[in-house]
Design an enzyme around this catalytic site. Structure first.
Site, PDB file in Angstrom:
ATOM      1  N   GLU A 196       5.325  23.843 -27.073  1.00  0.00           N
ATOM      2  CA  GLU A 196       4.760  24.193 -25.765  1.00  0.00           C
ATOM      3  C   GLU A 196       5.716  25.101 -24.996  1.00  0.00           C
ATOM      4  O   GLU A 196       6.933  25.000 -25.123  1.00  0.00           O
ATOM      5  CB  GLU A 196       4.482  22.929 -24.949  1.00  0.00           C
ATOM      6  CG  GLU A 196       3.261  22.177 -25.470  1.00  0.00           C
ATOM      7  CD  GLU A 196       2.915  20.941 -24.640  1.00  0.00           C
ATOM      8  OE1 GLU A 196       1.723  20.678 -24.483  1.00  0.00           O
ATOM      9  OE2 GLU A 196       3.824  20.259 -24.154  1.00  0.00           O
TER      10      GLU A 196
ATOM     11  N   CYS B 244       9.504  28.943 -19.305  1.00  0.00           N
ATOM     12  CA  CYS B 244      10.233  27.779 -19.798  1.00  0.00           C
ATOM     13  C   CYS B 244       9.963  27.715 -21.301  1.00  0.00           C
ATOM     14  O   CYS B 244       8.821  27.496 -21.718  1.00  0.00           O
ATOM     15  CB  CYS B 244       9.742  26.533 -19.064  1.00  0.00           C
ATOM     16  SG  CYS B 244      10.597  25.054 -19.580  1.00  0.00           S
TER      17      CYS B 244
ATOM     18  N   CYS C  70      11.968  16.744 -29.991  1.00  0.00           N
ATOM     19  CA  CYS C  70      13.405  16.667 -29.706  1.00  0.00           C
ATOM     20  C   CYS C  70      13.950  15.408 -30.354  1.00  0.00           C
ATOM     21  O   CYS C  70      13.333  14.350 -30.267  1.00  0.00           O
ATOM     22  CB  CYS C  70      13.637  16.617 -28.191  1.00  0.00           C
ATOM     23  SG  CYS C  70      15.386  16.635 -27.720  1.00  0.00           S
TER      24      CYS C  70
ATOM     25  N   CYS D  60      16.207  10.777 -24.424  1.00  0.00           N
ATOM     26  CA  CYS D  60      16.451  10.532 -22.996  1.00  0.00           C
ATOM     27  C   CYS D  60      15.275   9.707 -22.464  1.00  0.00           C
ATOM     28  O   CYS D  60      14.115  10.043 -22.720  1.00  0.00           O
ATOM     29  CB  CYS D  60      16.573  11.851 -22.251  1.00  0.00           C
ATOM     30  SG  CYS D  60      17.900  12.901 -22.915  1.00  0.00           S
TER      31      CYS D  60
ATOM     32  N   CYS E 136      12.249  11.266 -20.399  1.00  0.00           N
ATOM     33  CA  CYS E 136      11.655  12.545 -20.832  1.00  0.00           C
ATOM     34  C   CYS E 136      10.581  12.305 -21.879  1.00  0.00           C
ATOM     35  O   CYS E 136      10.803  11.598 -22.859  1.00  0.00           O
ATOM     36  CB  CYS E 136      12.742  13.447 -21.403  1.00  0.00           C
ATOM     37  SG  CYS E 136      12.118  15.044 -21.981  1.00  0.00           S
TER      38      CYS E 136
ATOM     39  N   CYS F 178       8.969  19.619 -15.573  1.00  0.00           N
ATOM     40  CA  CYS F 178      10.162  19.196 -16.329  1.00  0.00           C
ATOM     41  C   CYS F 178       9.942  17.842 -16.967  1.00  0.00           C
ATOM     42  O   CYS F 178       9.544  16.890 -16.307  1.00  0.00           O
ATOM     43  CB  CYS F 178      11.373  19.042 -15.412  1.00  0.00           C
ATOM     44  SG  CYS F 178      11.865  20.502 -14.560  1.00  0.00           S
TER      45      CYS F 178
HETATM   46  N1  SAH Z   1      17.476  19.313 -23.950  1.00  0.00           N
HETATM   47  C1  SAH Z   1      17.847  20.279 -22.938  1.00  0.00           C
HETATM   48  C2  SAH Z   1      16.707  21.225 -22.604  1.00  0.00           C
HETATM   49  C3  SAH Z   1      15.514  20.567 -21.939  1.00  0.00           C
HETATM   50  S1  SAH Z   1      15.670  20.842 -20.236  1.00  0.00           S
HETATM   51  C4  SAH Z   1      18.310  19.537 -21.698  1.00  0.00           C
HETATM   52  O1  SAH Z   1      18.043  18.348 -21.577  1.00  0.00           O
HETATM   53  O2  SAH Z   1      18.968  20.147 -20.866  1.00  0.00           O
HETATM   54  C5  SAH Z   1      14.510  19.790 -19.527  1.00  0.00           C
HETATM   55  C6  SAH Z   1      15.026  19.305 -18.198  1.00  0.00           C
HETATM   56  O3  SAH Z   1      14.047  18.451 -17.579  1.00  0.00           O
HETATM   57  C7  SAH Z   1      16.274  18.487 -18.382  1.00  0.00           C
HETATM   58  O4  SAH Z   1      17.168  18.698 -17.324  1.00  0.00           O
HETATM   59  C8  SAH Z   1      15.701  17.093 -18.347  1.00  0.00           C
HETATM   60  O5  SAH Z   1      16.651  16.139 -18.090  1.00  0.00           O
HETATM   61  C9  SAH Z   1      14.651  17.210 -17.270  1.00  0.00           C
HETATM   62  N2  SAH Z   1      13.667  16.140 -17.325  1.00  0.00           N
HETATM   63  C10 SAH Z   1      13.344  15.391 -18.396  1.00  0.00           C
HETATM   64  N3  SAH Z   1      12.399  14.498 -18.090  1.00  0.00           N
HETATM   65  C11 SAH Z   1      12.109  14.676 -16.786  1.00  0.00           C
HETATM   66  C12 SAH Z   1      11.181  14.057 -15.894  1.00  0.00           C
HETATM   67  N4  SAH Z   1      10.373  13.087 -16.308  1.00  0.00           N
HETATM   68  N5  SAH Z   1      11.158  14.493 -14.616  1.00  0.00           N
HETATM   69  C13 SAH Z   1      11.965  15.506 -14.218  1.00  0.00           C
HETATM   70  N6  SAH Z   1      12.831  16.129 -15.021  1.00  0.00           N
HETATM   71  C14 SAH Z   1      12.915  15.718 -16.283  1.00  0.00           C
END
Ligand code: SAH
Length: 360
Positions: free
Chosen positions: A83, A97, A104, A108, A111, A340
């Site tokens: 995506e 983006c 992945c 986390c 996420c 995000c």
């Molecule tokens: N793996 C890399 C690239 C993905 S960035 C990284 O983590 O930096 C995606 C961003 O969105 C990251 O900062 C992540 O922590 C954030 N993110 C993940 N889940 C989220 C959520 N439910 N709400 C807001 N931000 C989130």
């Protein structure tokens, strides 16, 4: 477009060296297909159409949010979902983006991408083809590697794509690569990348105990080491590294934690982006009483609630009091799960059998 295949095909035909550049120039400027490349002989255009797919990705679905954000679900030729998102702002900023992996391998807890099966690393061409798709729709000028995947687990392909983005209208200064702090890739990035590409660190907690609980990858690399590596990048490039910090009510959003974060980061090398938590599928936002997840159990999405606006402002105030620039990120595309952390395309079982999560 698979550039290696393009070059091999042109070579086989005995075409002059400038042909590949001609094709790329058209493509980077948003041409709809080989047919539009009028300075190429017709026979060559036909042959390329047959031999080199114009994109390595096919578009499966595309949705538009009420705020104009567009989310596209692509498939790789071998069936993996990918995506990418286009965000348009009133000031003319058009930001992409991009995804670096299908799924992945990291998990986390807040996420959505971590909940889908990990597919594989994307090639530079597959990453670039996400951007080219949107380039065909509109002019674009910013890109963030904040879609699916961890860019530092696939650094060569990510850099291969990032280095070509200027041809599409996205300068290096307007390109950001975001990482959880995967140290081997991060160190290479700091050592090897000369272009002024921005670095962002997804930190989300000021101490190892909490960070390991919400981001299991933290067990591998302690916070102090990844922060030191990012500070080195900022020192060498004289540009601040962005710290991403998703605001989880009662988990990481207290004033005390803001002060701890300020002490950890120092005032010279970082800028903090506070990200309102976006609910992910399966999370019971609002249904749970607010508060810390039980210390013993690992946190899961079910436990998370977004921090209130007041709490976010108080957190920001503490950072600013410590002379650390901080902003609250605008949330875009939430209604189409394009915000995000919300990217989690379901795999197509027929084409991409679920594979075991790779062990990292
Ligand atoms: N793996 C890399 C690239 C993905 S960035 C990284 O983590 O930096 C995606 C961003 O969105 C990251 O900062 C992540 O922590 C954030 N993110 C993940 N889940 C989220 C959520 N439910 N709400 C807001 N931000 C989130």
């Amino acid at each position: 477009m698979d550039r290696d295949l393009l070059e091999a095909t042109l070579r086989e035909r005995g075409e002059p060296d400038f042909r590949a550049r001609q094709v790329w120039e058209w493509t980077a400027r948003g041409a709809a297909g080989y047919e539009a490349m009028t300075n190429l002989p017709r026979a060559l255009r036909d042959e390329l159409s047959a031999a080199v797919p114009f994109s390595t990705l096919t578009v499966e679905t595309e949705r538009e949010s009420s705020d104009g954000t567009v989310k596209t679900l692509f498939r790789t030729a071998d069936g993996h979902p990918v995506e990418a998102v286009l965000m348009s702002y009133r000031d003319g900023r058009r930001s992409l983006c991009l995804s670096s992996q299908s799924g992945c391998p990291l998990t986390c807890t807040f996420c959505a991408t971590g909940t889908m099966a990990f597919g594989r690393n994307l090639t530079a061409s597959e990453i670039l083809d996400q951007a080219l798709h949107f380039r065909r729709l509109t002019e674009i000028n910013h890109a963030v590697f904040m879609g699916m995947g961890e860019p530092m687990l696939n650094l060569d392909e990510v850099l291969g794509a990032a280095r070509r983005l200027p041809d599409l209208g996205i300068t290096h200064r307007r390109t950001t690569i975001s990482t959880v702090g995967w140290l081997p890739g991060l160190t290479r990035f700091v050592d090897e990348v000369d272009e002024p590409i921005r670095l962002a660190l997804s930190l989300h907690a000021p101490d190892d105990e909490l960070r390991s609980r919400i981001m299991p990858v933290n067990e591998r690399f302690p916070i102090k080491e990844i922060v030191a590596e990012c500070a080195r990048q900022a020192g060498e490039t004289r540009r601040r590294v962005f710290v991403e910090y998703v605001m989880l009510a009662g988990v990481n959003d207290s004033r005390e934690q803001a002060r701890a974060l300020a002490a950890l980061l120092g005032r010279d090398h970082f800028k903090v982006n506070l990200i309102p938590y976006n609910p992910i599928a399966g999370s019971a936002v609002g249904a749970q009483p607010k508060g810390r997840p039980p210390a013993a159990a690992p946190a899961t999405a079910e436990h998370y609630n977004p921090s209130s606006r007041e709490q976010i402002d108080a957190f920001k105030y503490e950072l600013e009091k410590a002379h650390i620039p901080a902003t609250v990120r605008l949330t875009r595309g939430r209604d189409i799960e394009a915000a995000c952390g919300q990217l989690a395309a379901a795999p197509k079982p027929r084409l991409s059998p679920a594979r075991p999560r790779i062990h990292i």
